[in-house]
Write a protein that holds these residues in place. Structure first.
Motif, PDB file in Angstrom:
ATOM      1  N   VAL A 148       1.163  -1.277   0.079  1.00  5.13           N
ATOM      2  CA  VAL A 148      -0.268   0.117  -0.048  1.00  5.13           C
ATOM      3  C   VAL A 148       0.754   1.155   0.279  1.00  5.13           C
ATOM      4  N   SER A 149       1.948   1.469   1.295  1.00  3.81           N
ATOM      5  CA  SER A 149       2.722   2.414   0.743  1.00  3.81           C
ATOM      6  C   SER A 149       3.623   2.866  -0.499  1.00  3.81           C
ATOM      7  N   VAL A 150       4.313   1.999  -1.043  1.00  5.49           N
ATOM      8  CA  VAL A 150       4.882   2.133  -2.068  1.00  5.49           C
ATOM      9  C   VAL A 150       4.053   2.257  -3.116  1.00  5.49           C
ATOM     10  N   LEU A 151       3.041   1.788  -3.688  1.00  3.96           N
ATOM     11  CA  LEU A 151       2.141   2.347  -4.623  1.00  3.96           C
ATOM     12  C   LEU A 151       1.527   3.857  -4.503  1.00  3.96           C
ATOM     13  N   PHE A 152       1.034   4.372  -3.231  1.00  7.43           N
ATOM     14  CA  PHE A 152       0.575   5.068  -2.524  1.00  7.43           C
ATOM     15  C   PHE A 152       1.821   6.391  -2.756  1.00  7.43           C
ATOM     16  N   LEU A 153       2.601   6.178  -2.156  1.00  5.95           N
ATOM     17  CA  LEU A 153       4.052   7.184  -2.512  1.00  5.95           C
ATOM     18  C   LEU A 153       4.086   7.139  -4.217  1.00  5.95           C
ATOM     19  N   ALA A 154       3.865   6.376  -4.974  1.00  2.00           N
ATOM     20  CA  ALA A 154       4.194   6.689  -6.006  1.00  2.00           C
ATOM     21  C   ALA A 154       3.179   7.259  -7.332  1.00  2.00           C
ATOM     22  N   GLN A 155       2.757   6.919  -6.224  1.00  2.00           N
ATOM     23  CA  GLN A 155       1.419   7.763  -7.167  1.00  2.00           C
ATOM     24  C   GLN A 155       1.736   9.354  -6.824  1.00  2.00           C
ATOM     25  N   VAL A 156       1.244  10.130  -4.761  1.00  2.00           N
ATOM     26  CA  VAL A 156       1.769  10.782  -4.852  1.00  2.00           C
ATOM     27  C   VAL A 156       3.462  12.424  -5.314  1.00  2.00           C
ATOM     28  N   ALA A 157       3.919  10.923  -5.992  1.00  2.00           N
ATOM     29  CA  ALA A 157       5.062  11.786  -6.727  1.00  2.00           C
ATOM     30  C   ALA A 157       4.711  11.829  -8.303  1.00  2.00           C
ATOM     31  N   ASN A 158       3.594  11.166  -8.570  1.00  2.00           N
ATOM     32  CA  ASN A 158       3.695  11.259  -9.803  1.00  2.00           C
ATOM     33  C   ASN A 158       3.810  10.232 -10.989  1.00  2.00           C
ATOM     34  N   LYS A 159       4.325   8.946 -10.355  1.00  2.00           N
ATOM     35  CA  LYS A 159       5.539   8.007 -11.006  1.00  2.00           C
ATOM     36  C   LYS A 159       4.168   6.971 -10.660  1.00  2.00           C
ATOM     37  N   GLY A 160       3.610   6.435 -12.306  1.00  2.00           N
ATOM     38  CA  GLY A 160       3.143   5.866 -12.515  1.00  2.00           C
ATOM     39  C   GLY A 160       3.796   4.178 -13.315  1.00  2.00           C
ATOM     40  N   LEU A 161       3.544   3.247 -12.013  1.00  2.00           N
ATOM     41  CA  LEU A 161       4.216   2.187 -12.241  1.00  2.00           C
ATOM     42  C   LEU A 161       3.641   1.141 -13.327  1.00  2.00           C
ATOM     43  N   ASP A 162       4.378   0.611 -14.068  1.00  2.00           N
ATOM     44  CA  ASP A 162       3.762  -0.327 -15.029  1.00  2.00           C
ATOM     45  C   ASP A 162       4.235  -1.399 -14.497  1.00  2.00           C
ATOM     46  N   ILE A 163       3.607  -2.475 -14.966  1.00  2.00           N
ATOM     47  CA  ILE A 163       3.124  -3.838 -14.145  1.00  2.00           C
ATOM     48  C   ILE A 163       3.984  -4.957 -13.996  1.00  2.00           C
ATOM     49  N   GLY A 164       5.280  -4.473 -15.047  1.00  2.58           N
ATOM     50  CA  GLY A 164       6.795  -4.564 -14.446  1.00  2.58           C
ATOM     51  C   GLY A 164       7.301  -4.405 -13.017  1.00  2.58           C
ATOM     52  N   GLN A 165       6.687  -3.445 -12.798  1.00  2.23           N
ATOM     53  CA  GLN A 165       7.488  -2.569 -11.401  1.00  2.23           C
ATOM     54  C   GLN A 165       6.430  -3.151 -10.947  1.00  2.23           C
ATOM     55  N   GLN A 166       5.594  -3.449 -10.957  1.00  2.25           N
ATOM     56  CA  GLN A 166       4.598  -3.537 -10.102  1.00  2.25           C
ATOM     57  C   GLN A 166       4.334  -5.468  -9.041  1.00  2.25           C
ATOM     58  N   LEU A 167       5.066  -5.717  -9.999  1.00  2.00           N
ATOM     59  CA  LEU A 167       5.948  -7.469  -9.314  1.00  2.00           C
ATOM     60  C   LEU A 167       6.985  -7.172  -9.148  1.00  2.00           C
ATOM     61  N   LEU A 168       7.633  -5.883  -8.838  1.00  2.04           N
ATOM     62  CA  LEU A 168       9.146  -5.867  -8.362  1.00  2.04           C
ATOM     63  C   LEU A 168       8.609  -5.560  -7.049  1.00  2.04           C
ATOM     64  N   VAL A 169       7.845  -4.710  -7.141  1.00  2.64           N
ATOM     65  CA  VAL A 169       6.802  -4.427  -5.501  1.00  2.64           C
ATOM     66  C   VAL A 169       6.631  -5.445  -4.839  1.00  2.64           C
ATOM     67  N   LEU A 170       5.641  -6.298  -5.567  1.00  2.89           N
ATOM     68  CA  LEU A 170       5.124  -7.173  -5.270  1.00  2.89           C
ATOM     69  C   LEU A 170       5.952  -8.467  -4.758  1.00  2.89           C
ATOM     70  N   GLY A 171       7.308  -8.997  -5.332  1.00  2.03           N
ATOM     71  CA  GLY A 171       8.270 -10.003  -5.070  1.00  2.03           C
ATOM     72  C   GLY A 171       9.215  -8.755  -3.306  1.00  2.03           C
ATOM     73  N   MET A 172       9.609  -7.770  -4.123  1.00  2.00           N
ATOM     74  CA  MET A 172      10.103  -6.766  -2.764  1.00  2.00           C
ATOM     75  C   MET A 172       9.401  -6.295  -1.725  1.00  2.00           C
ATOM     76  N   ALA A 173       8.495  -6.607  -1.756  1.00  2.00           N
ATOM     77  CA  ALA A 173       7.512  -6.234  -0.260  1.00  2.00           C
ATOM     78  C   ALA A 173       7.288  -7.698   0.562  1.00  2.00           C
ATOM     79  N   VAL A 174       7.639  -8.922  -0.050  1.00  2.00           N
ATOM     80  CA  VAL A 174       7.772 -10.290   0.064  1.00  2.00           C
ATOM     81  C   VAL A 174       9.052 -10.454   1.252  1.00  2.00           C
ATOM     82  N   LEU A 175       9.770  -9.853   0.199  1.00  2.00           N
ATOM     83  CA  LEU A 175      11.553 -10.974   0.593  1.00  2.00           C
ATOM     84  C   LEU A 175      11.438  -9.409   1.923  1.00  2.00           C
TER      85      LEU A 175
END
Ligand code: ASP
Length: 440
Positions: free
Chosen positions: A344-371
């Motif tokens: 939630v926090s990473v995607l929220f802060l990306a939205q605030v920074a106006n940075k759209g995360l593509d699907i690859g980056q979202q998968l990276l967030v998923l993997g990194m959040a789990v790790l």
């Protein structure tokens, strides 16, 4: 066990702890509402005195309770893991139990992040924060954010983290409540080695560790007698500084994170308890009362771990070997709530920074959040430095962390609850699989 005497003295212990929670929160919130300054305004003399009293008189009492819980963590981790593994009787059995445990950890953590990411995409809390508000809040919490970012520089990479699981010095590993993985490894390997000795060779050590374990459980029981007061003090301290004005400013983020955590706990974990452990919701939460309040008020999976074991064994009838095997691992590696919060926090802060995360980056967030949820220490705010690492990976300025720090205390308390209940349900599931009859 001690419940009979607890009842004999009037209110049961869980009820007293709940009362402590309610009274502490009510007093803290009232003082906060009456005296806390508006966002950005100077603190009045009265509020300064309230904060002083909270920091210098009330918090130490809460810390005393917290320290008592932490005090038994190392001996309980060591004795329960050693006895758990040695009690399984063979390395093969350890392998099958271990792999199911890890599967549970990875599966539930991934579901948690997916829920978090979905909620942010649907609610889009980052779009609700105007650039002016973002700048204002960021400025106020910049100091705190820099601290976490500095700590994130010391965070280890995945390979390094794996290598460090094997400690060069087990006493050193045991000396820090934030680095229990080394101690866990040592206890596991020693327990596995014990299965290769003839029983009479390891008998003395087993009996000694049994006694240490029982003693720690006794001490924990005494520490929990202090829980009503300790919980009241911890909650009072947290709520007096609640930062209601900043909560309003980043309200959509706060609601998304808290909503996600509550949804995950009430639907997902409750569902798992029902389907995997055969626990009806009413029965499950009755057995978990003390556990929930301890996790919520201490914000620490590690400090709560002895209570999680006690709950599994005493309240639900799980065998001690399985609870003693799953909980120490889970308190360090299985953090569903933390992973959801990170997503939630990473995607929220990306939205605030106006940075759209593509699907690859979202998968990276998923993997990194789990790790990073696996690597985060089970202590208050343990995941924040690692969150800064994830932000950097997806090119979101880590300084934006400042935006969420003002409300993190309550989110931290809330995310610790699914962190520990997921471990509990995992141990109940494994117990049931092994043919043990639980107290349903
Ligand atoms: N407080 C959490 C826990 O101990 C860790 C975190 O998310 O900061 O489980």
């Amino acid at each position: 066990m001690e419940q009979a005497t607890e009842r004999g003295r009037g209110l049961s212990l869980p009820t007293k702890i709940l009362l402590g929670l309610v009274i502490g929160a009510a007093v803290g919130i009232t003082l906060n509402l009456l005296y806390a300054p508006d966002f950005g305004a100077a603190k009045s003399a009265t509020f300064q005195s309230v904060e002083y009293a909270a920091d210098h008189y009330v918090k130490p009492i809460g810390n005393l309770f917290l320290n008592l819980l932490f005090m038994v963590v190392v001996p309980i981790v060591f004795s329960s893991l050693f006895l758990g593994v040695a009690g399984l009787g063979s390395v093969q059995k350890l392998g099958s139990l271990g792999s199911r445990t890890l599967l549970w950890f990875l599966g539930t953590t991934t579901c948690a992040v997916l829920l978090g990411l979905t909620l942010v995409r649907v609610i889009a809390p980052g779009k609700q924060v105007s650039p002016e508000v973002a700048a204002q809040v960021q400025q106020q919490y910049m100091g705190d954010a820099q601290e976490k970012i500095a700590l994130s520089g010391k965070a280890k990479g995945t390979i390094e983290m794996l290598v460090d699981i094997v400690p060069t010095n087990v006493v050193g590993a045991a000396s820090d409540n934030k680095q229990v993985l080394g101690l866990i490894f040592f206890a596991l390997i020693l327990g596995a080695a014990a299965t290769r000795l003839t029983p009479d060779k390891s008998r003395i050590l087993r009996e000694l560790l049994e006694t240490i374990y029982e003693l720690c459980v006794k001490v924990l029981g005494w520490a929990m007698q202090l829980a009503p007061l300790g919980v009241a003090c911890l909650i009072f301290h947290a709520t007096v500084k609640l930062g209601l004005p900043v909560m309003k400013l980043v309200g959509w983020y706060f609601l998304t994170a808290m909503g996600g955590l509550i949804l995950f706990q009430t639907i997902f974990i409750t569902g798992l308890a029902y389907f995997f452990a055969g626990m009806r919701p009413g029965r499950f939460y009755r057995g978990c009362r003390t556990l929930l309040i301890t996790a919520f008020s201490t914000s620490s999976s590690n400090a709560t771990m002895p209570t999680t074991i006690r709950t599994a064994v005493d309240e639900f009838g799980a065998p001690r070997e399985i609870a003693g095997f799953v909980m120490p691992l889970g308190a360090t590696m299985n953090m569903n709530g933390t992973a959801l919060f990170e997503g939630v926090s990473v995607l929220f802060l990306a939205q605030v920074a106006n940075k759209g995360l593509d699907i690859g980056q979202q998968l990276l967030v998923l993997g990194m959040a789990v790790l990073t949820a696996i690597g985060a220490a089970g202590v208050p705010g343990g995941s924040l430095p690692l969150l800064a690492v994830v932000l950097t990976q997806v090119n979101v300025p880590p300084e934006l962390l400042a935006l969420i720090l003002g409300v993190d205390r309550l989110v931290d308390m809330t995310r610790t609850v699914p962190n520990v209940t997921s471990d509990l349900v995992c141990s109940l599931w494994l117990s049931r699989r092994e043919g043990h009859v639980l107290k349903t």
